[in-house]
Design an enzyme around this catalytic site. Structure first.
Site, PDB file in Angstrom:
ATOM      1  N   LYS A 102       3.078 -14.114 -12.951  1.00  0.00           N
ATOM      2  CA  LYS A 102       1.845 -13.713 -13.022  1.00  0.00           C
ATOM      3  C   LYS A 102       0.811 -14.729 -13.648  1.00  0.00           C
ATOM      4  CE  LYS A 102       2.078  -9.653 -11.071  1.00  0.00           C
ATOM      5  NZ  LYS A 102       1.265  -9.391  -9.950  1.00  0.00           N
ATOM      6  N   PHE A 148       6.447   1.033 -11.212  1.00  0.00           N
ATOM      7  CA  PHE A 148       6.528  -0.665 -11.727  1.00  0.00           C
ATOM      8  C   PHE A 148       7.909  -0.607 -12.497  1.00  0.00           C
ATOM      9  CE2 PHE A 148       6.309  -3.742 -15.133  1.00  0.00           C
ATOM     10  CZ  PHE A 148       6.097  -5.042 -14.298  1.00  0.00           C
ATOM     11  N   ASN A 173      -1.952  -6.965  -3.534  1.00  0.00           N
ATOM     12  CA  ASN A 173      -1.659  -6.067  -4.432  1.00  0.00           C
ATOM     13  C   ASN A 173      -0.004  -6.158  -4.559  1.00  0.00           C
ATOM     14  OD1 ASN A 173      -1.367  -3.348  -6.319  1.00  0.00           O
ATOM     15  ND2 ASN A 173      -0.220  -2.718  -4.150  1.00  0.00           N
ATOM     16  N   TYR A 183       8.993 -13.087 -14.874  1.00  0.00           N
ATOM     17  CA  TYR A 183       7.811 -12.146 -14.367  1.00  0.00           C
ATOM     18  C   TYR A 183       6.584 -12.779 -15.104  1.00  0.00           C
ATOM     19  CZ  TYR A 183       4.743  -8.426 -13.701  1.00  0.00           C
ATOM     20  OH  TYR A 183       3.609  -7.517 -13.344  1.00  0.00           O
ATOM     21  N   ARG A 198       7.641  -0.065   3.570  1.00  0.00           N
ATOM     22  CA  ARG A 198       8.298   1.224   4.060  1.00  0.00           C
ATOM     23  C   ARG A 198       7.251   1.937   5.001  1.00  0.00           C
ATOM     24  NH1 ARG A 198       9.191   3.066  -2.245  1.00  0.00           N
ATOM     25  NH2 ARG A 198       6.989   1.890  -2.462  1.00  0.00           N
ATOM     26  N   SER A 247      -1.726  -9.535 -13.976  1.00  0.00           N
ATOM     27  CA  SER A 247      -1.147  -8.642 -15.007  1.00  0.00           C
ATOM     28  C   SER A 247      -1.547  -9.198 -16.503  1.00  0.00           C
ATOM     29  CB  SER A 247       0.373  -8.486 -14.972  1.00  0.00           C
ATOM     30  OG  SER A 247       1.004  -8.052 -15.926  1.00  0.00           O
ATOM     31  N   ALA A 273       0.862  -1.204  -0.229  1.00  0.00           N
ATOM     32  CA  ALA A 273       0.009   0.082   0.130  1.00  0.00           C
ATOM     33  C   ALA A 273       0.856   1.287  -0.055  1.00  0.00           C
ATOM     34  CB  ALA A 273      -0.995   0.204   1.253  1.00  0.00           C
ATOM     35  N   THR A 274       2.159   1.247  -0.001  1.00  0.00           N
ATOM     36  CA  THR A 274       3.054   2.335  -0.238  1.00  0.00           C
ATOM     37  C   THR A 274       3.009   3.143  -1.040  1.00  0.00           C
ATOM     38  OG1 THR A 274       4.863   0.996  -0.503  1.00  0.00           O
ATOM     39  CG2 THR A 274       4.442   1.222   1.848  1.00  0.00           C
ATOM     40  N   THR A 331       3.282   3.560 -12.864  1.00  0.00           N
ATOM     41  CA  THR A 331       3.748   3.644 -11.251  1.00  0.00           C
ATOM     42  C   THR A 331       5.011   3.505 -11.058  1.00  0.00           C
ATOM     43  OG1 THR A 331       3.323   1.084 -11.006  1.00  0.00           O
ATOM     44  CG2 THR A 331       1.136   2.710 -10.888  1.00  0.00           C
TER      45      THR A 331
END
Length: 252
Positions: free
Chosen positions: A157, A190, A87, A153, A35, A140, A10-11, A188
């Site tokens: 997913k 990402f 998430n 990756y 974080r 994704s 959620a950061t 983002t």
């Protein structure tokens, strides 16, 4: 009584945007991430703006002991989770399979697959005990289409897609909803994370077209969660208008 949503990662990005949206809709929140300073800042902001309760739990989903210790340490009232949003996830590198970095592979597998499993194992049991729940797994387009150099990756997913379908079957007798949201290109952190802080390379990923933003995905999550009790959205794929699949983007 206000419902409770637990949001991992959620950061920043989609997780942070989803926290804002669910707070606006009156949910109390459990926010997790690595974080702590960002979690505390977000919690204070949401409490002040929306007058909701927020619990913060800082840990790395890759670490099974941390996940168990921190989630089980939550007070009983926070274990009445109505919605779990898995998430937390990332990508590391963009290399062909013969040149891939083994540490990058471990990081992606441990975060995107094992971390999701660790959190889900605990929270799904709470939901079963509570008699209700909705799990939203952030997949994704990479979990549907494999693209060049995306190998590991994409594999993680694809695993999220399979786990989503498995959860839907396994939790069906308990009345727990399960949904996968599969976004295409979202601007983002990402790409900055994938390219390990190379801002110039990250920016080029989104050159020449309008990508999704975190709010677009948050609104898609909310659509799925806000359906009537008898309706479950099994999966949704959300793309920028300029993107057709995992590797085809029309750039001006």
């Amino acid at each position: 009584m206000a419902k409770i949503a637990l949001i991992t990662g959620a950061t920043s990005g989609i997780g942070e945007a989803t926290a804002h949206l669910f707070a606006r809709e009156g949910y109390n929140l459990v926010l997790t991430g690595r974080r702590l300073d960002r979690l505390d800042k977000l919690a204070a902001q949401l409490n002040k703006k929306h007058n909701i309760e927020v619990a913060v739990s800082s840990f790395d989903v890759r670490d099974r002991a941390q996940v168990i210790e921190n989630l089980e340490a939550l007070p009983a009232k926070w274990k009445k989770i109505n919605v779990l949003i898995n998430n937390a996830g990332l990508s590391q590198g963009l290399d062909p399979i013969d040149k891939g970095d083994l540490d990058d592979w471990d990081t992606m597998i441990d975060t995107n697959v094992k971390g999701l499993l660790y959190v889900t194992k605990i929270v799904s049991n709470w939901m079963i005990a509570n008699g209700n729940g909705h799990i939203v797994n952030l997949g994704s387009i990479a979990g549907i289409d494999v693209y060049t150099n995306g190998n590991v990756y994409c594999a993680t997913k694809h695993a999220v897609d399979a786990l989503n379908k498995g959860m839907r079957l396994d939790l069906l007798p308990h009345g727990i909803k399960v949904t996968a949201i599969h976004p295409g290109a979202v601007e983002t952190e990402f790409s900055n994370v994938r390219f390990k802080g190379d801002d110039a390379r990250a920016k080029k990923v989104y050159d020449g077209f309008d990508p999704l933003v975190a709010d677009d995905v948050a609104e898609t999550i909310w659509f799925a969660v806000s359906r009537p009790k008898h309706v479950n959205i099994n999966e949704l794929v959300v793309m920028p208008t300029a993107q057709a699949n995992g590797s085809t983007i029309f750039r001006k």
